[in-house]
Design an enzyme around this catalytic site. Sequence first.
Site, short mmCIF file in Angstrom:
data_model
loop_
_atom_site.label_atom_id
_atom_site.label_comp_id
_atom_site.label_asym_id
_atom_site.label_seq_id
_atom_site.Cartn_x
_atom_site.Cartn_y
_atom_site.Cartn_z
N GLY A 1 91.66 8.04 -6.19
CA GLY A 1 91.89 6.87 -5.35
C GLY A 1 93.18 6.80 -4.59
O GLY A 1 93.31 5.96 -3.68
N GLY B 1 90.91 13.16 -5.12
CA GLY B 1 90.15 13.90 -4.11
C GLY B 1 90.94 13.91 -2.80
O GLY B 1 91.60 14.89 -2.45
N CYS C 1 72.93 10.99 19.75
CA CYS C 1 72.28 9.85 20.41
C CYS C 1 72.32 8.60 19.54
O CYS C 1 71.31 8.19 18.98
CB CYS C 1 70.86 10.23 20.77
SG CYS C 1 70.86 11.64 21.88
#
Length: 425
Positions: free
Chosen positions: A239, A286, A353
């Site tokens: 975190g 991470g 798109c």
Amino acid sequence: MSHFFHLDGVLHADSVALPAIAAQFGTPTYVYSKTALLENFASFADACEGRDALVCYAMKANSNLAILDLLAQRGAGFDIVSGGELLRVLAAGGDPRKVIFSGVGKSKAEMRLALTHDILCFNVESIPELHRLNEVAGSMGLTARVSLRVNPNVDAKTHPYIATGLKANKFGVAFDDALEAYRNADDLPHLEPVGIDCHIGSQLLDDAPLLEALDKLIELVDALAAENIVLHHLDMGGGIGIRYGEDGETEPVPVADYLGRVFARVDQWRAEKYAGAPIKVIFEPGRAIVGDTGVLLTRVEYTKPGAEKNFCIVDAAMNDLMRPALYEAWMDVREVAPHDGPAMLYDVVGPVCESGDWLARERALTVKQGDLLAIMQAGAYGLTMSSNYNTRGRAAEVIVDGSELHLVRERENPADLFALESLIK
Ligand SMILES: *Cc1c(COP(=O)(O)O)cnc(C)c1O
């Protein structure tokens, strides 16, 4: 120290000019700095030096085998969230005995795979999962080491999509139900409760909510010890946030300061209540390990001035880097070789798109068609979140090591994208 900087008017990754990478490997390409990766890992490893602590890199942030290998060589463990990630750890030569398995939806097959490789611990997120794991371990004649992911109900004060520690989130066992869940686990014959964990959210800039969560975990460890359920590790989750470079953004807490405060609190607690007997502390970072180690290198296909907005259409898109579309994340965009002259405000968008296909909004750029841009701090939740939407092959990944270049993932070939499909005969 940043490993991405302008030198003689050209953006470099360590000693390599980014245009050389675009020329050799094409665009869009993720470019990572090995030195930056190792420095980030060292900021955790150094703070853990001489202690019973383990850094389990949360590999969903970036699971390229070369990155896993570099971290495994330096002693990292891994936090995985699928059987596929465990196979990646094994393929990279990582040690399964340093693997923690998180996630709310573990299948029986994933449990079997993880038990076969004798992983360190399952972070269990619900009572039904405890029962399933007990059954699977029993059928294999094994005992599974478990920790309960406790939801401490603290507000991580981050984007709602990346806050995970509140009662309203799908993650973990509620704090008030945790004792009962541990008793349950302790009674099941093929489970061994060994730890406790939490993970309250991502991109946290302040460690106060993490320390608040730590106090809640400590309270539970004490209550369990009073019932003779003795835990051997305490896992703080991940975190810790990084700087994305936006004007006025809050500085993230330095890793060493945060870990120092965790260890100080843990030591004080162990001294007071357990005659100083240590408990292993695990971290699952991470983003803080990989976030600022990579950029997404992309080329301008067109500039498209408009009545209300000017668009800079690049060859990278939401399928390559989802964070802006998914969380409205702000990413820094730098011109690889900025021109002199007046800048214009552009929205940087991709070819996909969807109106949600944007990478950055209202950026002052001097770009021309054919120029290169770098989307900065793209090392975490970049390639791993990418998709093949619009039958776009995933980007290549390159690691820069000083002046050397290593292609660590080839660009996907569109023909491979439909190779598993077939016509009805
Ligand atoms: C995603 C995740 C992490 C890593 O979070 P970061 O914010 O990238 O540090 C750690 N633990 C668990 C359980 C996760 O799901």
